[in-house]
Enzyme design. Structure first.
Site, PDB file in Angstrom:
ATOM      1  CE  LYS A 206      -3.585   3.104   4.335  1.00  0.00           C
ATOM      2  NZ  LYS A 206      -2.315   3.561   3.776  1.00  0.00           N
ATOM      3  NE  ARG A 240       2.327  -1.206   4.477  1.00  0.00           N
ATOM      4  CZ  ARG A 240       1.237  -1.273   5.235  1.00  0.00           C
ATOM      5  NH1 ARG A 240       0.071  -0.867   4.777  1.00  0.00           N
ATOM      6  NH2 ARG A 240       1.319  -1.753   6.464  1.00  0.00           N
TER       7      ARG A 240
HETATM    8  N1  HH2 Z   1      -0.283   2.369   5.636  1.00  0.00           N
HETATM    9  C1  HH2 Z   1      -0.419   1.798   6.836  1.00  0.00           C
HETATM   10  C2  HH2 Z   1       0.698   1.367   7.574  1.00  0.00           C
HETATM   11  N2  HH2 Z   1       1.933   1.482   7.055  1.00  0.00           N
HETATM   12  N3  HH2 Z   1       3.356   2.121   5.273  1.00  0.00           N
HETATM   13  C3  HH2 Z   1       3.519   2.659   4.058  1.00  0.00           C
HETATM   14  N4  HH2 Z   1       4.764   2.752   3.521  1.00  0.00           N
HETATM   15  N5  HH2 Z   1       2.457   3.111   3.323  1.00  0.00           N
HETATM   16  C4  HH2 Z   1       1.178   3.057   3.787  1.00  0.00           C
HETATM   17  O1  HH2 Z   1       0.251   3.523   3.085  1.00  0.00           O
HETATM   18  C5  HH2 Z   1       0.961   2.494   5.095  1.00  0.00           C
HETATM   19  C6  HH2 Z   1       2.096   2.026   5.820  1.00  0.00           C
HETATM   20  C7  HH2 Z   1      -1.792   1.613   7.406  1.00  0.00           C
HETATM   21  O2  HH2 Z   1      -2.361   0.427   6.969  1.00  0.00           O
HETATM   22  P1  HH2 Z   1      -2.374  -0.946   7.808  1.00  0.00           P
HETATM   23  O3  HH2 Z   1      -0.998  -1.390   8.099  1.00  0.00           O
HETATM   24  O4  HH2 Z   1      -3.196  -1.936   7.086  1.00  0.00           O
HETATM   25  O5  HH2 Z   1      -3.175  -0.591   9.137  1.00  0.00           O
HETATM   26  P2  HH2 Z   1      -2.727  -0.326  10.632  1.00  0.00           P
HETATM   27  O6  HH2 Z   1      -1.811   0.858  10.622  1.00  0.00           O
HETATM   28  O7  HH2 Z   1      -4.022  -0.087  11.362  1.00  0.00           O
HETATM   29  O8  HH2 Z   1      -1.997  -1.540  11.138  1.00  0.00           O
END
Ligand code: HH2
Length: 290
Positions: A206, A240
């Site tokens: 992040k 995660r």
């Molecule tokens: N972070 C993201 C998405 N979903 N769910 C939970 N429970 N906790 C988190 O910290 C979280 C989440 C964002 O990360 P990512 O999926 O890699 O990116 P994007 O939202 O751009 O797909």
């Protein structure tokens, strides 16, 4: 435990566009399981700061072939969605949990779905929406505020008929939080764990790590692993992460060290017990440094 991230989106901040074709996504899902994840978390709508929402039909069209292709995966699949329509179809297709980054604010009926079907429900804290969340990142007492909001969301899920063991909470690192806010939430994660629900946490790659280290998403692996270890030590149950293999190795090394009782080892050496002695030197592989 590790929840490996698979984003089947064109625009996720770290892996966007890498797994938006079903074949590549399915191969990645299997790889994540092989690398030691206990859960596969699949998302089909980016929630990065400023992201535009995706219509339910589009989100499902991205998810459906991937869920179908991963039906025999040996680990449970959670689906990262806040839309009831998508969640219902995902559960029908075999998803074991719904990961809702709005903690029931977008659609409280997700709690009824979990109560009816028995699937897990992850409730994540976010201020506002992905479009607005970074506009105001000031809090009084961030850990107390996040904990209070998660306790309220958990109560809503329990009132809808969910069992306590079905519900996990997540402080939502990067969702409407400053660099200091994210670090404080990690440092005070034990206060979130005191809610008594399993804690998910997602520092992986992040931008607060980028702000701290001055590097882009692909160079945040080491920082992500360090943040995951710190979170695990403060009570996180599920990490995660994008980088499953690296995180698994770090947890295994830490686990092996923790499994040694230092006092026992010293006592055993004093008593001449081989457990306390150095292991015998291993024969060197030809020409290798091991
Ligand atoms: N972070 C993201 C998405 N979903 N769910 C939970 N429970 N906790 C988190 O910290 C979280 C989440 C964002 O990360 P990512 O999926 O890699 O990116 P994007 O939202 O751009 O797909």
């Amino acid at each position: 435990m590790i929840a490996g991230i698979l984003n089947v989106t064109p625009d996720s901040f770290s892996d966007g566009g890498r797994f938006d074709r079903p074949r590549a996504a399915i191969a990645r899902g299997w790889r994540i399981a092989e690398e030691g994840a206990a859960i596969l978390d699949i998302g089909a709508e980016s929630t990065r700061p400023g992201a535009d929402p995706v219509p339910a039909e589009e989100e499902w069209a991205r998810l459906e072939p991937v869920l179908r292709g991963l039906r025999d995966l040996p680990i449970p699949v959670s689906v990262d969605t806040s839309k009831l329509e998508v969640a219902e179809r995902a559960v029908d297709a075999g998803a074991a949990a719904i990961n809702d980054v709005t903690a029931l604010r977008a659609d409280p009926a997700l709690a009824g779905l979990a109560a009816r079907t028995g699937v897990g429900l992850v409730l994540m804290h976010m201020r506002g929406t992905p479009r607005t969340m970074q506009l105001d990142t000031a809090y009084g007492d961030i850990a107390a505020e996040v904990r209070g909001a998660l306790a309220d969301a958990r109560r809503t899920a329990l009132d809808a008929g969910c069992e306590p063991g079905q519900i996990a909470v997540d402080p939502g690192l990067g969702f409407g939080k400053s660099l200091d806010g994210n670090l404080e939430l990690l440092a005070r994660l034990d206060e979130i764990a005191a809610l008594g629900a399993p804690v998910w946490v997602g520092p992986s790659r992040k931008s607060f790590l980028g702000a701290l280290l001055g590097v882009g998403p692909d160079e945040r692996v080491t920082g992500s692993v360090a943040a995951s270890l710190a979170a695990a030590r403060r009570g996180a149950d599920v990490l995660r992460v994008h980088d499953v293999r690296e995180t698994r190795q770090a947890l295994d090394v830490e686990g092996a060290i923790d499994a040694i009782d230092a006092r026992d080892a010293v006592d055993a050496r004093r008593a001449g017990d081989v457990r306390g002695a150095r292991p015998p030197a291993r024969p060197q592989a030809a020409g290798g440094r091991g």
